[in-house]
Design an enzyme around this catalytic site. Structure first.
Site, PDB file in Angstrom:
ATOM      1  N   SER A  16       0.827  -1.227   0.000  1.00 16.15           N
ATOM      2  CA  SER A  16       0.000   0.000   0.000  1.00 16.15           C
ATOM      3  C   SER A  16       0.852   1.264   0.000  1.00 16.15           C
ATOM      4  O   SER A  16       0.544   2.254   0.669  1.00 16.15           O
ATOM      5  CB  SER A  16      -0.951   0.007   1.208  1.00 16.15           C
ATOM      6  OG  SER A  16      -1.814  -1.099   1.168  1.00 16.15           O
ATOM      7  N   GLY A  18       1.375   2.911  -2.792  1.00 10.22           N
ATOM      8  CA  GLY A  18       0.944   3.725  -3.920  1.00 10.22           C
ATOM      9  C   GLY A  18       1.715   3.411  -5.196  1.00 10.22           C
ATOM     10  O   GLY A  18       1.933   4.289  -6.032  1.00 10.22           O
ATOM     11  N   LYS A  19       2.140   2.155  -5.352  1.00 13.88           N
ATOM     12  CA  LYS A  19       2.854   1.775  -6.580  1.00 13.88           C
ATOM     13  C   LYS A  19       1.988   1.996  -7.816  1.00 13.88           C
ATOM     14  O   LYS A  19       2.471   2.436  -8.863  1.00 13.88           O
ATOM     15  CB  LYS A  19       3.270   0.300  -6.523  1.00 13.88           C
ATOM     16  CG  LYS A  19       4.265  -0.058  -5.451  1.00 13.88           C
ATOM     17  CD  LYS A  19       4.819  -1.466  -5.638  1.00 13.88           C
ATOM     18  CE  LYS A  19       3.749  -2.539  -5.659  1.00 13.88           C
ATOM     19  NZ  LYS A  19       3.017  -2.674  -4.385  1.00 13.88           N
ATOM     20  N   GLY A  20       0.690   1.660  -7.682  1.00 16.35           N
ATOM     21  CA  GLY A  20      -0.211   1.833  -8.823  1.00 16.35           C
ATOM     22  C   GLY A  20      -0.366   3.286  -9.204  1.00 16.35           C
ATOM     23  O   GLY A  20      -0.409   3.631 -10.398  1.00 16.35           O
ATOM     24  N   GLU A 143       3.641  -2.817 -13.126  1.00 21.71           N
ATOM     25  CA  GLU A 143       3.646  -2.780 -11.663  1.00 21.71           C
ATOM     26  C   GLU A 143       3.736  -4.199 -11.110  1.00 21.71           C
ATOM     27  O   GLU A 143       3.034  -5.097 -11.583  1.00 21.71           O
ATOM     28  CB  GLU A 143       2.364  -2.115 -11.144  1.00 21.71           C
ATOM     29  CG  GLU A 143       2.247  -2.111  -9.635  1.00 21.71           C
ATOM     30  CD  GLU A 143       0.864  -1.712  -9.138  1.00 21.71           C
ATOM     31  OE1 GLU A 143       0.659  -1.731  -7.907  1.00 21.71           O
ATOM     32  OE2 GLU A 143      -0.014  -1.402  -9.964  1.00 21.71           O
ATOM     33  N   ILE A 151       7.833 -14.375  -0.516  1.00 23.09           N
ATOM     34  CA  ILE A 151       8.152 -15.649  -1.156  1.00 23.09           C
ATOM     35  C   ILE A 151       7.268 -15.902  -2.380  1.00 23.09           C
ATOM     36  O   ILE A 151       7.686 -16.515  -3.356  1.00 23.09           O
ATOM     37  CB  ILE A 151       8.043 -16.819  -0.141  1.00 23.09           C
ATOM     38  CG1 ILE A 151       8.664 -18.088  -0.737  1.00 23.09           C
ATOM     39  CG2 ILE A 151       6.595 -17.035   0.303  1.00 23.09           C
ATOM     40  CD1 ILE A 151       8.833 -19.199   0.285  1.00 23.09           C
ATOM     41  N   LYS A 227      22.028  10.880   0.226  1.00 21.28           N
ATOM     42  CA  LYS A 227      22.325   9.675   1.004  1.00 21.28           C
ATOM     43  C   LYS A 227      21.763   8.438   0.318  1.00 21.28           C
ATOM     44  O   LYS A 227      22.442   7.403   0.206  1.00 21.28           O
ATOM     45  CB  LYS A 227      21.727   9.816   2.407  1.00 21.28           C
ATOM     46  CG  LYS A 227      22.011   8.620   3.323  1.00 21.28           C
ATOM     47  CD  LYS A 227      21.419   8.866   4.712  1.00 21.28           C
ATOM     48  CE  LYS A 227      21.703   7.704   5.643  1.00 21.28           C
ATOM     49  NZ  LYS A 227      21.125   7.935   7.003  1.00 21.28           N
ATOM     50  N   CYS A 385     -26.159  -0.396  -9.359  1.00 25.97           N
ATOM     51  CA  CYS A 385     -26.317  -1.847  -9.355  1.00 25.97           C
ATOM     52  C   CYS A 385     -27.218  -2.282  -8.196  1.00 25.97           C
ATOM     53  O   CYS A 385     -28.432  -2.198  -8.283  1.00 25.97           O
ATOM     54  CB  CYS A 385     -24.953  -2.528  -9.324  1.00 25.97           C
ATOM     55  SG  CYS A 385     -25.002  -4.283  -9.771  1.00 25.97           S
ATOM     56  N   HIS A 504     -22.255  -0.307 -13.584  1.00 23.94           N
ATOM     57  CA  HIS A 504     -21.310   0.380 -12.698  1.00 23.94           C
ATOM     58  C   HIS A 504     -20.685   1.563 -13.441  1.00 23.94           C
ATOM     59  O   HIS A 504     -19.619   1.437 -14.049  1.00 23.94           O
ATOM     60  CB  HIS A 504     -20.216  -0.577 -12.221  1.00 23.94           C
ATOM     61  CG  HIS A 504     -20.682  -1.565 -11.203  1.00 23.94           C
ATOM     62  ND1 HIS A 504     -20.577  -1.343  -9.856  1.00 23.94           N
ATOM     63  CD2 HIS A 504     -21.290  -2.771 -11.353  1.00 23.94           C
ATOM     64  CE1 HIS A 504     -21.079  -2.380  -9.191  1.00 23.94           C
ATOM     65  NE2 HIS A 504     -21.525  -3.259 -10.082  1.00 23.94           N
ATOM     66  N   GLU A 506     -19.100   4.030 -12.399  1.00 22.69           N
ATOM     67  CA  GLU A 506     -17.827   4.496 -11.839  1.00 22.69           C
ATOM     68  C   GLU A 506     -16.629   3.995 -12.635  1.00 22.69           C
ATOM     69  O   GLU A 506     -15.577   4.643 -12.674  1.00 22.69           O
ATOM     70  CB  GLU A 506     -17.688   4.088 -10.367  1.00 22.69           C
ATOM     71  CG  GLU A 506     -17.562   2.591 -10.093  1.00 22.69           C
ATOM     72  CD  GLU A 506     -18.897   1.887  -9.884  1.00 22.69           C
ATOM     73  OE1 GLU A 506     -18.921   0.861  -9.181  1.00 22.69           O
ATOM     74  OE2 GLU A 506     -19.909   2.360 -10.442  1.00 22.69           O
TER      75      GLU A 506
END
Length: 530
Positions: A16, A18-20, A143, A151, A227, A385, A504, A506
């Protein structure tokens, strides 16, 4: 595939980060500079897709136009990155293993031993190369789900090592996203050590990150950047900062200001044209920052404690508000405790109400009370929906007088099955909705007879009730483009805005191009507020 440049986004220390959002922001920058960009996500988990996963486990299931049930990050790819993604752009370990095992059972491998290397790694590569071969992009931004060192992601990292060998360093840019840890107490010190260890872990797996994007809640000094550059063996102009911003849509502008595009072009040996810039996107962001009016929309549902369950609805409201010149404040309302005697208290101060999608019977009694209150008190209402389905059930119970009216999803034995499991299938992906009557709210909003919308539902309106609903003021204003004439849009007469969609909306809402039903709700809410 010869000319495509690959950019891989890894995450370190914890999930979490924020890679996306970061991957999408890089894509937006590259697209605004005149490049064609594809995106993909490698997902380590063994579920084939998130379609059967609880929202508490995975958040929202994002639906692509071509019937894909995918991760919510693909919504960011479309909204921030500005691209149109397919189900093929989402590649899970579960789907890869499923394909390999099915082939093995069919004798495809001719009795050979099936192994992680080369079969699993090969399948990840094959699917990514297929995307590039089909879309022919200048850049492909990928991503990697999870966190370096998990693992379950080792096979994916190995596949990426093989890609590096096959395409060469000059077309391969690995980027590490990792957090700076801010210590509490009196020192307020930023610790870089976790990020350093994430970098070294990635190196141990065969990939040396050539760029680092530091996640931070506070401003970072040049000393910290220097650094990190030293410890990651890169130049300081390859270290960037993703500081928490008021909106995720500001990140492309922020990274552009830091010169990320210059470093990407330099790394790949490309020349940047002076005529290509981020002006169009920056102008959009500038307009957003000037908005100072606000309305409040109540979001009523059963997963309110987990906002990620409604990620695309949140963004559609936010984007729709900006399009209408207001900021939308969302009032989160858990439906379980709502009853008729307290519903007014829960809805105090709201300018509009939205009930998003969902499955199952929990919390529906409270939602039905909210819908009834919105209908009677003329509060703008949008049902998505499940929210559309429950609006019909509320109407049947409280207007038509059928107190046992229900959906067979909740009560299979109801005498009035307003919604029923018609043909045992999941309607999924983009399909046509037909609006016949130009005098409906639906036509006034969409201004077209044919509308494309994305679906994800099983239960459908029982057309045996069409006429009696219409006679009493509940109108099915759009239907599916097939012989079943499935209800797609519904509205109530003599109400400022009471609308439901079986789809949907959205998922198709984008910056400056929001779905009309969100614009309709927000405009009605602005009038209600005044």
């Amino acid at each position: 595939m010869k000319e495509c440049k690959f950019i891989f986004i890894f995450g370190g220390v914890y999930s979490s980060l924020g890679k996306g959002i970061t991957a999408s922001s890089i894509t937006r920058i590259l697209r605004e500079l005149g490049n064609k960009v594809s995106m993909a996500k490698f997902e380590p988990y063994l579920n084939v897709n998130p379609g059967l996963m609880s929202p508490y486990q995975h958040g929202e299931v994002y639906v692509t136009y071509d019937k894909g049930e995918t991760d919510l990050d693909l919504g960011s790819y479309e909204r921030i990155g500005g691209i149109r993604v397919s189900k093929n752009n989402y590649i899970t370990s579960g789907s890869v293993y499923q394909e390999i095992i099915n082939k093995e059972r069919d004798g495809y491998y001719g009795g050979k031993t099936v192994q992680v290397v080369p079969h699993v790694t090969g399948k990840f590569k094959e699917r990514l190369y297929d995307i590039v071969e089909k879309e022919k992009p200048d850049f492909c931004v990928v991503e990697i789900g999870g966190t370096i060192g998990d693992i379950e992601s080792l096979a994916i990292v190995e596949a990426i090592c093989e890609i590096k060998k096959e395409v060469g360093r000059e077309r391969f840019l690995p980027i590490l996203c990792a957090p700076l840890i801010l210590l509490g107490g009196t020192t307020g010190e930023l610790k870089t050590k976790p990020c350093q260890h994430a970098y070294r872990e990635l190196c141990n797996l065969g990939i040396q990150s050539e760029m680092v994007i530091l996640r931070s809640e506070v401003d970072i000094t040049t000393d910290v950047i220097e650094k990190m550059a030293i410890h990651c063996h890169i130049q300081s102009d390859y270290v960037f900062v993703n500081k928490t911003l008021p909106s995720v849509y500001f990140l492309p502008t922020e990274l552009y200001k830091q010169g990320l595009h210059n470093s990407i072009y330099k790394y790949f040996g490309l020349k940047l044209s002076s005529s290509n810039n981020l002006n169009a996107w920056n102008n959009y962001i500038s307009k957003i920052k000037k908005i100072n009016k606000q309305i409040t929309i109540a979001m009523v549902g059963k997963y309110m404690e987990l906002h990620d369950a409604y990620a695309s609805v949140i963004e559609a409201l936010r984007l729709g508000g900006w399009e209408c010149g207001v900021n939308v404040n969302i009032k989160w309302i858990q439906s379980d405790p709502i009853v008729r005697s307290n519903v007014k208290t829960f809805l105090n101060g709201v300018d509009g109400i939205i009930v998003p999608g969902g499955f199952g019977g929990r919390g529906t009694d409270g939602i039905l009370e909210v819908i009834r209150y919105a209908r009677i008190n003329k509060i703008p209402y949008l049902g998505i929906c499940y929210g559309m389905q429950l609006s019909a059930i509320e109407f049947a119970r409280n207007v038509l007088g059928w107190k046992d009216a229900n959906t067979t999803e909740i009560d299979p034995k109801t005498k009035h099955p307003i919604f029923d499991y018609i043909d045992g299938r999941m309607r999924l992906g983009e399909e046509k909705c037909i609006i016949e009557d130009k005098n409906t709210l639906a036509y006034k909003m969409y201004k077209n007879k044919i509308v494309l919308e994305r679906h994800r539902h099983r239960w459908e309106f029982n057309n045996d009730y069409l006429e009696i609903f219409k006679k009493n003021g509940y109108v099915i204003s759009a239907h599916s483009n097939d012989e079943k004439h499935t209800a797609e849009m519904a509205e109530i007469k003599n109400h400022p805005f009471f609308f439901g969609g079986q789809f949907h909306p959205e998922f198709s809402s984008k910056p400056n191009n929001n779905d009309p039903c969100f614009i309709g709700l927000i405009k009605a809410a602005i009038k209600f507020h005044k």
